[in-house]
Design a protein around this motif. Structure first.
Motif, PDB file in Angstrom:
ATOM      1  N   ARG A   1      -9.341  -0.203  -0.271  1.00  0.00           N
ATOM      2  CA  ARG A   1      -8.080   0.307   0.290  1.00  0.00           C
ATOM      3  C   ARG A   1      -8.239   0.667   1.763  1.00  0.00           C
ATOM      4  NH1 ARG A   1      -3.085   2.732  -1.413  1.00  0.00           N
ATOM      5  NH2 ARG A   1      -2.271   3.904   0.366  1.00  0.00           N
TER       6      ARG A   1
ATOM      7  N   LEU B   1       0.813  -1.210   0.000  1.00  0.00           N
ATOM      8  CA  LEU B   1       0.000   0.000   0.000  1.00  0.00           C
ATOM      9  C   LEU B   1       0.850   1.266   0.000  1.00  0.00           C
ATOM     10  CD1 LEU B   1      -2.703  -1.075   2.611  1.00  0.00           C
ATOM     11  CD2 LEU B   1      -2.919  -1.066   0.118  1.00  0.00           C
TER      12      LEU B   1
ATOM     13  N   GLU C   1      -6.015  -0.897   4.825  1.00  0.00           N
ATOM     14  CA  GLU C   1      -5.198  -0.070   5.717  1.00  0.00           C
ATOM     15  C   GLU C   1      -5.481  -0.398   7.178  1.00  0.00           C
ATOM     16  OE1 GLU C   1      -4.652   3.913   2.910  1.00  0.00           O
ATOM     17  OE2 GLU C   1      -6.311   3.796   4.334  1.00  0.00           O
TER      18      GLU C   1
END
Length: 425
Positions: free
Chosen positions: A345, A205, A349
């Protein structure tokens, strides 16, 4: 306008289509390098004149124990060609068959069948040498070697831990977040526990994790540190090949698992890099056929390469058979539940999960361009994964593509899309 006929690999066969030659900016192919005519001689020369370490005959002693790490079917390695040569060399150096074993580097992929194992290394080798799947979820199969500075617990398959020498085999291509394949990846993620892989892959990421990047790449550096923890006091030897799109040997690099890999990566840049005049309106790409398009999990790597060649807001037509579907139930579940790239995403995270990370990887290039699949993938599944369309033929895909980019788009063709990495020159 004169049309030309093109035949691209698709699954275990091909797809043929026509296109106006005047609209083709570039056909992106691997560098036309000479192939190794004497593969056996090249294998022996590489291990007898290695990079950064003694030759195997200066390392191996009669009666030593040896573990080979070999690829699973999702990667073309030609192991069935070089493994008989390596086993024969071990015998010559005094290592009997019963002192050797093969560990298949599955990473987080499914277990291989006995037939697949035999196909990967050759029937004779499979019959003579014990072999094992490294299944990341079988906790008792892994030994702890410490934790990296980034917090990755390093747990490596037990079948690599009680031998005198570990020989890392495989091939090298660019990797979309680890920089390059091959080298240390045979061990981490190849023969690592699920939690080891999960933590390491969470660094994808970060913006500095990318294709062809090693220095400052957190995934690559964490893998190197993790393998270094395992390698303390151990004998590791690298054997990596570079293949062309026809799966022919271009070069072989052997020796120190760090130095030989670095030198091989420079060759990969030369073999697989390609300069393009500009980003195109339309890219027509093939993964290169089976097993590069065996499922969405593997196909995704071609998406990243094709994204290098298409303009913002353009279209990629991607030929990917996907005979095994998505390749990940978690990948499918993540798309269906979270729907948008932003939501995927955000969850990663907060709680990074293998499979869900591939959903992020599939959605990322779609933020730049539309992707239309020529595939047997289930149509509703393809839609849930945000693909613009999924169709049976290239002609259908092109008709849809032209509704977005017009009747005369600039075009780049990528018949070897899983290998080639375009860059604007």
């Amino acid at each position: 306008m004169a049309k030309e006929t093109y035949t691209f690999a698709y699954g275990r066969g091909t797809k043929t289509f026509e296109y106006e030659a005047d609209d083709i900016l570039k056909v992106v192919r691997t560098e036309n390098l000479p192939v190794l005519e004497d593969v056996r001689g090249a294998v022996l020369d590489a291990i007898r004149h290695p990079i950064g370490t003694k030759p195997l005959e200066g390392i191996i002693r009669p009666g030593d124990t040896v573990a080979f790490i070999c690829n699973d079917p999702t990667r073309v390695a030609n192991s069935e060609i070089f493994m008989p040569i390596l086993v024969e060399e071990m015998n010559r150096l005094g290592v009997p068959d019963e002192n050797m074993r093969i560990v298949f580097a599955l990473g987080t992929h499914r277990a291989m069948t006995p037939e697949e194992m035999a196909s990967e290394v050759g029937e004779d080798v499979a019959r003579r040498i014990r072999h094992y799947n490294s299944i990341s979820t079988v906790d008792e199969d892994f030994v702890y070697f410490g934790t990296t500075s980034r917090g990755t617990p390093v747990r490596i398959n037990k079948h690599l831990c009680d031998v005198d020498h570990v020989i890392l085999t495989g091939t090298i291509v660019h990797h979309y977040f680890s920089g390059y394949g091959g080298g240390r990846k045979a061990i981490l993620p190849g023969c690592a526990a699920m939690e080891t892989v999960r933590k390491n892959h969470s660094f994808m990421l970060e913006p500095s994790a990318g294709l062809g990047i090693t220095i400052g790449n957190p995934c690559y550096e964490d893998q190197m540190e993790g393998v270094s923890l395992f390698a303390r006091g151990r004998s590791l030897f690298l054997f990596n090949a570079i293949l062309n799109a026809k799966h022919e040997f271009l070069s072989i690099f052997a020796g120190d698992w760090r130095l030989a890999h670095n030198e091989a990566c420079r060759f990969v840049d030369r073999a697989y890099g390609c300069v393009i005049p500009k980003e195109a309106d339309l890219v027509i790409a093939s993964c290169g056929g089976y097993p590069k398009d065996i499922n969405v999990y593997q196909m995704q790597k071609t998406m990243d390469n094709a994204a290098c060649a298409v303009r913002e807001g353009g279209v990629v037509v991607l030929l990917a058979d996907c005979e095994e579907g998505s390749g990940s139930a978690k990948l499918e579940e993540t798309f269906r539940r979270l729907v948008t790239p932003e939501a995927i995403r955000k969850e990663l995270e907060e709680n990074f999960q293998i499979g869900a990370n591939k959903a992020y990887a599939v959605s990322r290039p779609q933020s730049k361009a539309r992707f239309i699949l020529v595939t047997r993938l289930d149509r509703e599944l393809a839609k849930s994964m945000l693909f613009t369309a999924a169709v049976d033929t290239v002609e259908e895909a092109l008709a849809i593509a032209k509704t977005y980019v017009g009747d005369r788009p600039s075009v780049i063709l990528m018949p070897e899309g899983s290998l080639t990495v375009p860059r604007v020159g």
